[in-house]
Scaffold this motif. Structure first.
Motif, PDB file in Angstrom:
ATOM      1  N   GLY A 121       0.852  -1.178   0.000  1.00 37.18           N
ATOM      2  CA  GLY A 121       0.000   0.000   0.000  1.00 37.18           C
ATOM      3  C   GLY A 121       0.891   1.231   0.000  1.00 37.18           C
ATOM      4  N   ARG A 122       0.274   2.422  -0.137  1.00 33.50           N
ATOM      5  CA  ARG A 122       1.069   3.645  -0.115  1.00 33.50           C
ATOM      6  C   ARG A 122       1.672   3.829   1.267  1.00 33.50           C
ATOM      7  NH1 ARG A 122       0.311   7.891  -3.327  1.00 33.50           N
ATOM      8  NH2 ARG A 122       2.243   8.587  -2.337  1.00 33.50           N
ATOM      9  N   GLY A 123       2.963   4.064   1.323  1.00 34.46           N
ATOM     10  CA  GLY A 123       3.650   4.268   2.587  1.00 34.46           C
ATOM     11  C   GLY A 123       4.425   3.024   2.977  1.00 34.46           C
ATOM     12  N   TYR A 250      12.095  -3.998   2.796  1.00 35.38           N
ATOM     13  CA  TYR A 250      11.103  -2.952   3.033  1.00 35.38           C
ATOM     14  C   TYR A 250       9.945  -3.506   3.856  1.00 35.38           C
ATOM     15  CZ  TYR A 250      13.449  -0.299  -0.674  1.00 35.38           C
ATOM     16  OH  TYR A 250      14.369   0.375  -1.427  1.00 35.38           O
ATOM     17  N   SER A 251       9.362  -2.637   4.680  1.00 31.86           N
ATOM     18  CA  SER A 251       8.189  -2.989   5.495  1.00 31.86           C
ATOM     19  C   SER A 251       7.138  -1.896   5.351  1.00 31.86           C
ATOM     20  CB  SER A 251       8.572  -3.122   6.975  1.00 31.86           C
ATOM     21  OG  SER A 251       9.283  -4.319   7.217  1.00 31.86           O
ATOM     22  N   PRO A 252       5.882  -2.190   5.697  1.00 26.50           N
ATOM     23  CA  PRO A 252       4.862  -1.134   5.701  1.00 26.50           C
ATOM     24  C   PRO A 252       5.276   0.001   6.634  1.00 26.50           C
ATOM     25  CG  PRO A 252       3.854  -3.291   5.977  1.00 26.50           C
ATOM     26  CD  PRO A 252       5.330  -3.492   6.111  1.00 26.50           C
ATOM     27  N   MET A 253       4.703   1.184   6.416  1.00 25.42           N
ATOM     28  CA  MET A 253       5.140   2.390   7.123  1.00 25.42           C
ATOM     29  C   MET A 253       4.972   2.307   8.640  1.00 25.42           C
ATOM     30  SD  MET A 253       2.005   4.839   5.992  1.00 25.42           S
ATOM     31  CE  MET A 253       0.300   4.294   6.099  1.00 25.42           C
ATOM     32  N   TYR A 254       4.099   1.423   9.121  1.00 25.17           N
ATOM     33  CA  TYR A 254       3.819   1.341  10.552  1.00 25.17           C
ATOM     34  C   TYR A 254       4.592   0.226  11.242  1.00 25.17           C
ATOM     35  CZ  TYR A 254       0.826  -2.129   8.348  1.00 25.17           C
ATOM     36  OH  TYR A 254       0.383  -3.159   7.563  1.00 25.17           O
ATOM     37  N   TYR A 285       5.657   5.229  11.459  1.00 25.85           N
ATOM     38  CA  TYR A 285       4.522   6.017  11.932  1.00 25.85           C
ATOM     39  C   TYR A 285       3.568   6.203  10.759  1.00 25.85           C
ATOM     40  CZ  TYR A 285       6.892  10.083   9.812  1.00 25.85           C
ATOM     41  OH  TYR A 285       7.506  10.946   8.947  1.00 25.85           O
ATOM     42  N   ILE A 286       2.398   6.742  11.013  1.00 25.18           N
ATOM     43  CA  ILE A 286       1.381   6.865   9.971  1.00 25.18           C
ATOM     44  C   ILE A 286       1.012   8.321   9.683  1.00 25.18           C
ATOM     45  CG2 ILE A 286      -1.019   6.342   9.365  1.00 25.18           C
ATOM     46  CD1 ILE A 286      -0.720   3.679  10.810  1.00 25.18           C
ATOM     47  N   TYR A 287       0.629   9.099  10.715  1.00 24.09           N
ATOM     48  CA  TYR A 287       0.115  10.445  10.492  1.00 24.09           C
ATOM     49  C   TYR A 287       1.158  11.357   9.846  1.00 24.09           C
ATOM     50  CZ  TYR A 287      -3.923   9.282  13.380  1.00 24.09           C
ATOM     51  OH  TYR A 287      -5.056   8.701  13.887  1.00 24.09           O
ATOM     52  N   ASN A 288       0.750  12.026   8.760  1.00 21.48           N
ATOM     53  CA  ASN A 288       1.584  13.009   8.059  1.00 21.48           C
ATOM     54  C   ASN A 288       2.915  12.424   7.567  1.00 21.48           C
ATOM     55  OD1 ASN A 288      -0.269  15.218   8.541  1.00 21.48           O
ATOM     56  ND2 ASN A 288       0.444  15.168  10.652  1.00 21.48           N
ATOM     57  N   ARG A 289       2.912  11.156   7.325  1.00 22.42           N
ATOM     58  CA  ARG A 289       4.130  10.505   6.836  1.00 22.42           C
ATOM     59  C   ARG A 289       4.406  10.922   5.390  1.00 22.42           C
ATOM     60  NH1 ARG A 289       7.016   6.175   8.464  1.00 22.42           N
ATOM     61  NH2 ARG A 289       8.478   5.397   6.910  1.00 22.42           N
ATOM     62  N   PRO A 290       5.658  11.210   5.030  1.00 22.56           N
ATOM     63  CA  PRO A 290       5.965  11.524   3.633  1.00 22.56           C
ATOM     64  C   PRO A 290       5.787  10.291   2.747  1.00 22.56           C
ATOM     65  CG  PRO A 290       7.994  11.343   4.927  1.00 22.56           C
ATOM     66  CD  PRO A 290       6.846  11.286   5.892  1.00 22.56           C
ATOM     67  N   ARG A 301       2.380  14.604   1.989  1.00 22.72           N
ATOM     68  CA  ARG A 301       2.244  14.288   3.415  1.00 22.72           C
ATOM     69  C   ARG A 301       0.770  14.357   3.837  1.00 22.72           C
ATOM     70  NH1 ARG A 301       7.212  16.530   2.816  1.00 22.72           N
ATOM     71  NH2 ARG A 301       8.922  15.646   4.067  1.00 22.72           N
ATOM     72  N   PRO A 302      -0.029  13.374   3.478  1.00 21.25           N
ATOM     73  CA  PRO A 302      -1.432  13.364   3.895  1.00 21.25           C
ATOM     74  C   PRO A 302      -1.544  13.122   5.403  1.00 21.25           C
ATOM     75  CG  PRO A 302      -0.878  11.294   2.857  1.00 21.25           C
ATOM     76  CD  PRO A 302       0.323  12.186   2.682  1.00 21.25           C
ATOM     77  N   ARG A 303      -2.659  13.542   5.974  1.00 21.28           N
ATOM     78  CA  ARG A 303      -2.874  13.333   7.400  1.00 21.28           C
ATOM     79  C   ARG A 303      -2.789  11.848   7.761  1.00 21.28           C
ATOM     80  NH1 ARG A 303      -2.686  14.058  12.781  1.00 21.28           N
ATOM     81  NH2 ARG A 303      -4.577  13.379  13.847  1.00 21.28           N
ATOM     82  N   ARG A 304      -3.402  11.023   6.927  1.00 23.06           N
ATOM     83  CA  ARG A 304      -3.374   9.582   7.149  1.00 23.06           C
ATOM     84  C   ARG A 304      -2.955   8.917   5.863  1.00 23.06           C
ATOM     85  NH1 ARG A 304      -5.754   5.404  11.051  1.00 23.06           N
ATOM     86  NH2 ARG A 304      -5.159   3.522   9.917  1.00 23.06           N
ATOM     87  N   GLY A 305      -1.855   8.117   5.914  1.00 28.64           N
ATOM     88  CA  GLY A 305      -1.325   7.542   4.692  1.00 28.64           C
ATOM     89  C   GLY A 305      -1.974   6.261   4.304  1.00 28.64           C
TER      90      GLY A 305
END
Length: 305
Positions: A121-123, A250-254, A285-290, A301-305
């Motif tokens: 997924g994105r991120g 690579y791993s998911p952003m969280y 992390y998730i919130y505002n992640r590039p 940088r969306p509020r929730r990726g």
């Protein structure tokens, strides 16, 4: 009222998804690639790296031959024991310029983004540090390992739902030298990411049913991307030419697989990277992640990726 709220929330969420491009866009995997990854738990991408990229990476290793060490992971069962340990290079992102640049360019490689977006997924983010496995004829193997699906492991897993694949940690192995089937090196048990029973030790040790273990043939420049939960390992190297396999994970952003206590302050050399390359090295992390766009350069940088 509750029903109206539910509809309103759903519409707002769908709008946020559309505006922030939270799902895979651009050039996603084609139907054949998706079928093969879902079926096998790995995918070979021929010609992923150009000849110029392969040469630049190999030249960087040649210029830093004194930095070669040994792979400390020495879990080789009897049939996989060799005459020498596997060689290993680490720390390439920190090598002096220009030798670090080919490795930094792989962090957010434009051709890699559709694969990571499809599987995570994105991120997404780098997990572990890049390293290269090398060695000449007689280099030892490594027992087959991977979590499979016999029990859920939140760090290494495979899931399919609503038309989408999702993975825990994945490995991208870039081959910098040719590998013929039977040479040794990377081997997998295709489809084992969906296995519901533990792999018997005799199979993992390459002592019984050797035919289920597949030594993936590649040309220099090919990439093999596989799920960490797919049973994988290393067969002893038998070819006269040297093995050269460069691994990025690579791993998911969280998620952070490697664990341990770490500081969120990046080392000084990271400031030399592009904004997209720096985004790959962000902590979980998730919130505002590039999030990296499909061009491999633009970051949102969306509020929730």
């Amino acid at each position: 009222m509750a029903g109206e709220y539910g509809v309103s929330f759903a519409l707002e969420y769908r709008r946020a998804v559309d505006e922030n491009h939270l799902f895979t866009e651009g050039n996603p995997l084609n139907d054949t690639e998706k079928f093969l990854f879902d079926l096998q738990g790995f995918l070979k991408v021929p010609g992923f790296l150009s000849d110029a990229e392969v040469n630049a990476l190999n030249d960087a290793f040649a210029a830093n031959a004194d930095k070669r060490g040994e792979d400390g992971n020495r879990n080789a069962p009897k049939k996989m024991i060799g005459t020498q340990p596997r060689g290993m290079f680490t720390g390439m992102l920190e090598w002096p310029k220009p030798h670090c640049l080919p490795f930094r360019n792989l962090l957010a490689h434009k051709k890699l983004i559709p694969y990571l977006n499809t599987l995570h997924g994105r991120g997404w983010r780098m997990d572990h540090a890049p390293f290269m496995l090398t060695g000449g004829k007689g280099s030892e193997g490594l027992i087959m390992h991977g979590s499979t699906s016999r029990a859920f492991d939140g760090s290494q897993y495979y899931n399919y739902a609503n038309g989408q694949m999702r993975c825990g940690m994945i490995v991208c192995q870039f081959q910098l030298a040719d590998v013929e089937e039977g040479d040794g090196g990377l081997a997998v048990i295709p489809g084992s990411h969906k296995a519901n029973f533990s792999c018997p030790h005799a199979i993992a040790a390459w002592e019984e049913h050797e035919e289920v273990i597949y030594n993936i043939p590649c040309k220099a420049g090919d990439m093999v991307i596989f799920n960490e939960c797919t049973l994988h390992g290393t067969l002893p190297w038998t070819a006269e030419r040297e093995r050269r396999s460069l691994l990025y994970r690579y791993s998911p952003m969280y998620l952070h697989f490697a664990g341990g206590t770490y500081a969120s302050v990046q080392p000084e050399w990271v400031s030399e990277l592009t904004e997209a390359q720096q985004a790959v090295l962000e902590p979980p992390y998730i919130y505002n992640r590039p999030l990296i766009e499909d061009d491999g350069e633009t970051v949102v940088r969306p509020r929730r990726g």
